[in-house]
Design an enzyme around this catalytic site. Structure first.
Site, short mmCIF file in Angstrom:
data_model
loop_
_atom_site.label_atom_id
_atom_site.label_comp_id
_atom_site.label_asym_id
_atom_site.label_seq_id
_atom_site.Cartn_x
_atom_site.Cartn_y
_atom_site.Cartn_z
N GLU A 1 0.82 -1.21 0.00
CA GLU A 1 0.00 0.00 0.00
C GLU A 1 0.87 1.27 0.00
O GLU A 1 0.45 2.31 -0.48
CB GLU A 1 -0.91 -0.02 1.24
CG GLU A 1 -2.15 0.82 1.10
CD GLU A 1 -3.19 0.53 2.18
OE1 GLU A 1 -4.19 -0.14 1.87
OE2 GLU A 1 -3.00 0.95 3.33
N HIS B 1 6.28 -26.79 -1.42
CA HIS B 1 5.59 -27.89 -2.11
C HIS B 1 4.44 -27.38 -2.96
O HIS B 1 3.64 -28.16 -3.44
CB HIS B 1 5.10 -28.91 -1.07
CG HIS B 1 6.25 -29.53 -0.33
ND1 HIS B 1 6.73 -30.79 -0.60
CD2 HIS B 1 7.07 -29.02 0.64
CE1 HIS B 1 7.76 -31.04 0.19
NE2 HIS B 1 7.98 -29.99 0.94
N LYS C 1 -14.56 1.26 -3.31
CA LYS C 1 -15.60 1.70 -2.36
C LYS C 1 -16.66 2.52 -3.08
O LYS C 1 -17.85 2.35 -2.85
CB LYS C 1 -14.98 2.55 -1.24
CG LYS C 1 -14.04 1.79 -0.34
CD LYS C 1 -13.55 2.68 0.80
CE LYS C 1 -12.38 2.05 1.51
NZ LYS C 1 -11.69 2.97 2.40
O1 PA5 Z 1 -3.46 1.42 6.10
C1 PA5 Z 1 -4.54 1.90 5.85
O2 PA5 Z 1 -4.71 3.12 5.80
C2 PA5 Z 1 -5.75 1.03 5.60
O3 PA5 Z 1 -5.41 -0.31 5.57
C3 PA5 Z 1 -6.78 1.23 6.69
O4 PA5 Z 1 -6.20 0.92 7.92
C4 PA5 Z 1 -8.00 0.38 6.43
O5 PA5 Z 1 -8.55 0.67 5.20
C5 PA5 Z 1 -9.04 0.58 7.51
O6 PA5 Z 1 -9.41 1.91 7.60
P1 PA5 Z 1 -10.11 2.47 8.89
O7 PA5 Z 1 -9.18 2.29 10.02
O8 PA5 Z 1 -10.38 3.91 8.59
O9 PA5 Z 1 -11.37 1.69 9.08
#
Ligand code: PA5
Length: 443
Positions: free
Chosen positions: A285, A306, A420
Site C-alpha cells: 500500500e 511444495h 468503495k
Molecule cells: O493502512 C490503511 O490506511 C488502511 O489499511 C486502513 O487501515 C483500512 O482501510 C481501515 O481503515 P479504517 O481504520 O479507517 O477503518
C-alpha cells in the site's frame, strides 16, 4: 539486535555504494519531515515517546476486558487489524483454541471481510461466550468493520445486557470524526484515539495494536522497548552501512531497477504467517502507486515449497526473497530413534526438529540463489515481544525510506477508494445517485 544479511542479495558493494546518496536524501527528508506525506510521520518517534501513563491506560482497559470476557473480537480491517493479529499469532500457542485453559481470552477477528457465512458462523460461535469487542477504525466509516460491529454490538447487548456491553465494548478511532466516534461517545464506551498523523498501516504501536495484544496477555512494554531500540539503531547519525533500514531500502530499490518487480516475504515458522500479511500491506500500500512499486507476495516455508517452490526456482526471473529467520525456537523437540527405521529417518535421531528446519532454510536459500533469486535474510534471535517490536519498527522505517527512494508518497493510499465508490453506487447508498446510474449503465 535483529540483523539484516545482504550477502546473498546478488548486489555488488559498488551498487550499494552508488545508491547511498539517494537513500541518505530519503532518510534525511523523512527525519526532517519535509518529504511527501509528511503529515503522516507520527509513527516515527512513537516508541521513544510513549509515556508510562498511556501504557497504564491501555493496561487498565485490557484488564477490564480480560476480567470480564472469555473471548474478545477485534473488529477492523487492513492497518486496523493486521498488526495486532501478526503479533498475537506470532506469540500465541498454535493450538490456542484447544489448549486455552482460560488464563487469557481468545482473540477473534472480524470486520476484515464481508463473508456472510463467516459472520454467521462467528455470531453462532459467540452465542454462549462472554465476549467483548474492540472496534477499530480510524475513519470510523469503513463498511466491512461497521457492518461487523453493528452485528456484534447488538449481540453483545442482547447477550450480556447494556451495562456489561458498555464495559466490554471499546472503541479505537479518530478523536472527533466518524460514526465509530459518535457511537462511542453516545454509548459511553472506553475509547482510545488513533493519532491524526499515524496512518492505518503504521499504527500497530498505537492502541490499535497495543490494546488487543495486551488483552491477549502479551507484554506490550517489551514490544515498545524493542521498537525504541530499533528507533535508536536506525537514527540519522548511524552510518549507512550499519543502518539496516537504509541497507534494506537500498537493496530493494537496486533490485527493482534491475527488473525484480516482486518481493516474496518468506518465513520458516507458521506462526509468522500474519507478520507476512502485515508486511505485505505495509509495503504494497505504501509503494504501489503512480504506476510503480514492487509487488509484495508472501509464502510460508517449507509448506509452500511444495506448492510455489517450482515457480520460485524456475519461473520468470522477476522475483527476490526476504527471509525472516528465527535463530532459536521457544521449545525443544528431538527427533526420536526408531528400531525398525522404516521411514529411513534414523540419521536424524537425536537432532532437534529446528536443525532440520534450518537445513531446509539454508538448502532453499542456496538453491534459489543458484536459480537467480536474490536473497536477503532478517535474522531474529527469538520470537518474543522484544524482537517483534524491533521487526515492526525496522520494517516501518525501511518502508518510508524505500518509498521515498522510489519517489512516491509512501503514506497515502488514494487507490483504495475506487472499489468503495463503485460498491456504494451499486448498493444505492444515499448521496451516490449519479454514480449509481452511471455504473448500472455499464453492467
Ligand atoms: O493502512 C490503511 O490506511 C488502511 O489499511 C486502513 O487501515 C483500512 O482501510 C481501515 O481503515 P479504517 O481504520 O479507517 O477503518
Amino acid at each position: 539486535m535483529i540483523k539484516l544479511d545482504i550477502k546473498k542479495a546478488l548486489v555488488s558493494a559498488e551498487e550499494v555504494a552508488a545508491i547511498e546518496s539517494e537513500v541518505a536524501a530519503a532518510q534525511r527528508a523523512l527525519e526532517e519531515g519535509n518529504c511527501a506525506g509528511n503529515d503522516f510521520l507520527g509513527w516515527m518517534h512513537l516508541p521513544s515517546s510513549i509515556t508510562a501513563e498511556f501504557m497504564t491506560q491501555v493496561q487498565e482497559c485490557a484488564q477490564v476486558l480480560r476480567e470480564n470476557c472469555d473471548t474478545v473480537v477485534v473488529a477492523g480491517i487492513g492497518g486496523s487489524y493486521l498488526g495486532a493479529r501478526a503479533v498475537i499469532e506470532a506469540l500465541g500457542n498454535s493450538f490456542q483454541w484447544l489448549t486455552n485453559k482460560g488464563e487469557n481470552p481468545n482473540i477473534l477477528f472480524a470486520g476484515n471481510n464481508i463473508g456472510e457465512d463467516y459472520l454467521y458462523e462467528l455470531t453462532e460461535y459467540l452465542r454462549d461466550k462472554k465476549f467483548g469487542v474492540i472496534n477499530i477504525s480510524k475513519s470510523g466509516t469503513t463498511t466491512e468493520t461497521a457492518l461487523a460491529f453493528r452485528l456484534l454490538k447488538k449481540q453483545c447487548e442482547d447477550q450480556r445486557g447494556k451495562d456489561m456491553a458498555r464495559r466490554v465494548i471499546v472503541a479505537i478511532t479518530d478523536a472527533k470524526r466518524g460514526a465509530a466516534r459518535t457511537t462511542a461517545d453516545k454509548e459511553g464506551y472506553t475509547s482510545f484515539v488513533i493519532p491524526d498523523n499515524v496512518g492505518g498501516r503504521f499504527s500497530v504501536l498505537t492502541p490499535v495494536g497495543l490494546l488487543p495484544i495486551a488483552v491477549a496477555g502479551f507484554d506490550i512494554a517489551k514490544l515498545i522497548q524493542g521498537a525504541a531500540d530499533m528507533e535508536k539503531a536506525t537514527s540519522p547519525e548511524v552510518p549507512y552501512a550499519e543502518n539496516p533500514c537504509a541497507q534494506y531500502a537500498a537493496v530493494r530499490n537496486i533490485l527493482y531497477r534491475r527488473g525484480k518487480k516482486i518481493e516474496i516475504m518468506v518465513n520458516f515458522q507458521p506462526k509468522l504467517h500474519y507478520m507476512n500479511e502485515w508486511w505485505k500491506q505495509l509495503y504494497g500500500e505504501s509503494e504501489g502507486k503512480d504506476g510503480k512499486g514492487i509487488f509484495t507476495a508472501a509464502v510460508d516455508f517449507s509448506t509452500d515449497l511444495h506448492s510455489m517452490g517450482q515457480w520460485i526456482q524456475e519461473g520468470e526471473r522477476s522475483i527476490f526473497e526476504t527471509v525472516v529467520s528465527i535463530e532459536e525456537p521457544e521449545h525443544k523437540l528431538l527427533v526420536p530413534s526408531d528400531e525398525e527405521n522404516l521411514d529411513g529417518l534414523n540419521f536424524l535421531a537425536g537432532k532437534r526438529v529446528d536443525e532440520v528446519n534450518k537445513m531446509a532454510e539454508l538448502g532453499t536459500q542456496l538453491a534459489h540463489v543458484d536459480g537467480g533469486v536474490p536473497n536477503m535474510r532478517l535474522v531474529v534471535p527469538r520470537l518474543n515481544e522484544y524482537y517483534l517490536g524491533q521487526m515492526i519498527y525496522f520494517f516501518e522505517k525501511a518502508c518510508g525510506i524505500s518509498g521515498l527512494v522510489l519517489q512516491v508518497n509512501p503514506f497515502n493510499q488514494p487507490g483504495v477508494e475506487a472499489y468503495k465508490k463503485n460498491m456504494f453506487a451499486l448498493l444505492g447508498k444515499p448521496g451516490y445517485e449519479k454514480e449509481s446510474e452511471a455504473i448500472k449503465a455499464r453492467l
